[in-house]
Design an enzyme around this catalytic site. Structure first.
Site, mmCIF file in Angstrom:
data_model
loop_
_atom_site.group_PDB
_atom_site.id
_atom_site.type_symbol
_atom_site.label_atom_id
_atom_site.label_comp_id
_atom_site.label_asym_id
_atom_site.label_seq_id
_atom_site.Cartn_x
_atom_site.Cartn_y
_atom_site.Cartn_z
ATOM 1 N N GLY A 63 -10.470 -15.205 -82.212
ATOM 2 C CA GLY A 63 -11.865 -15.606 -82.344
ATOM 3 C C GLY A 63 -12.737 -14.373 -82.490
ATOM 4 C CD GLN A 68 -16.567 -10.292 -80.635
ATOM 5 O OE1 GLN A 68 -16.314 -11.417 -81.049
ATOM 6 N NE2 GLN A 68 -15.709 -9.589 -79.922
ATOM 7 C CB CYS A 110 -13.482 -9.740 -75.209
ATOM 8 S SG CYS A 110 -14.858 -9.703 -76.367
ATOM 9 C CG LEU A 111 -10.872 -9.084 -80.915
ATOM 10 C CD1 LEU A 111 -11.120 -9.583 -82.326
ATOM 11 C CD2 LEU A 111 -9.503 -8.422 -80.807
ATOM 12 C CG HIS A 152 -14.167 -15.501 -75.514
ATOM 13 N ND1 HIS A 152 -13.630 -14.725 -74.512
ATOM 14 C CD2 HIS A 152 -14.616 -14.626 -76.458
ATOM 15 C CE1 HIS A 152 -13.762 -13.442 -74.837
ATOM 16 N NE2 HIS A 152 -14.342 -13.358 -76.013
ATOM 17 C CD GLU A 153 -14.890 -15.851 -80.120
ATOM 18 O OE1 GLU A 153 -15.848 -15.090 -80.372
ATOM 19 O OE2 GLU A 153 -13.813 -15.440 -79.653
ATOM 20 C CG HIS A 156 -18.806 -13.161 -77.984
ATOM 21 N ND1 HIS A 156 -19.086 -11.872 -77.581
ATOM 22 C CD2 HIS A 156 -17.452 -13.271 -77.945
ATOM 23 C CE1 HIS A 156 -17.939 -11.241 -77.307
ATOM 24 N NE2 HIS A 156 -16.935 -12.066 -77.517
HETATM 25 NI NI NI Z 1 -14.917 -11.779 -77.253
#
Ligand code: NI
Length: 187
Positions: A63, A68, A110-111, A152-153, A156
């Site tokens: 995701g 991001q 998380c990226l 999660h997304e 964000h």
């Molecule tokens: Ni994330």
């Protein structure tokens, strides 16, 4: 959201090469501010979504949210198959969670916070309402990892990172380690 698996397989196909963006890391204020709604469902948005998928696959994530890659916009992409199944690609524009059910505690990453993971309780089932890249509204129910990725997304897009759902102890530990990395020029 970061992938749990170690697979590096990617979907085959003759897709046009897309720009892969650098992923914004924790500490950049864009990650912690609410995003603006999508109002134009045009070719630019479609291209942004394609670039987000390409960036997410390159980073082996499941995701990715627009902030991001430095865009404060209410759009996220999700694919819990990591690119193996083209039909599993989901664009979430202006999404909201309209139903959640059950509880599941799993490790999450998380990226934008590479190298750190923590256990987060999320609903086991989630129904999301969103628009696709063409602006069409849809509802989708997700279970387990997909439900987690939706939460999660969408977090964000509200400027919320998974760190917020950790215990204060765990959160402070991660923040201290990141501070140290930043001082060393490694973040
Ligand atoms: Ni994330």
């Amino acid at each position: 959201m970061a992938d749990n698996s170690t697979t590096t397989e990617r979907a085959a196909g003759a897709e046009k090469p897309r720009t892969i963006h650098p992923i914004v890391k924790y500490g950049d204020p864009i990650l912690e501010k609410p995003t603006a709604p999508v109002t134009r469902f045009d070719a630019k948005l479609a291209e942004l979504c394609e670039e987000m998928f390409a960036t997410m696959y390159a980073a082996q994530g499941v995701g990715l949210a627009a902030p991001q890659i430095g865009r404060s916009l209410q759009v996220a992409v999700v694919d819990v198959t990591g690119g193996k199944n083209p039909e599993a690609r989901i664009v979430l524009a202006n999404p909201e969670i309209i139903h959640g059910e059950g509880e599941k505690r799993e490790e999450e990453g998380c990226l934008s916070i590479p190298g750190f993971r923590g256990y987060v309780v999320r609903p086991q089932f989630v129904t999301v309402r969103a628009q696709n890249a063409q602006g069409e509204w849809f509802e989708m129910r997700g279970e387990d990892l997909l439900a987690r990725a939706f939460c999660h997304e969408i977090d964000h897009l509200h400027g919320i990172l998974f760190l917020k759902h950790l215990s204060m102890l765990k959160r402070d530990l991660i923040k201290r380690k990141i501070k140290k990395l930043r001082k060393q020029g490694e973040w």
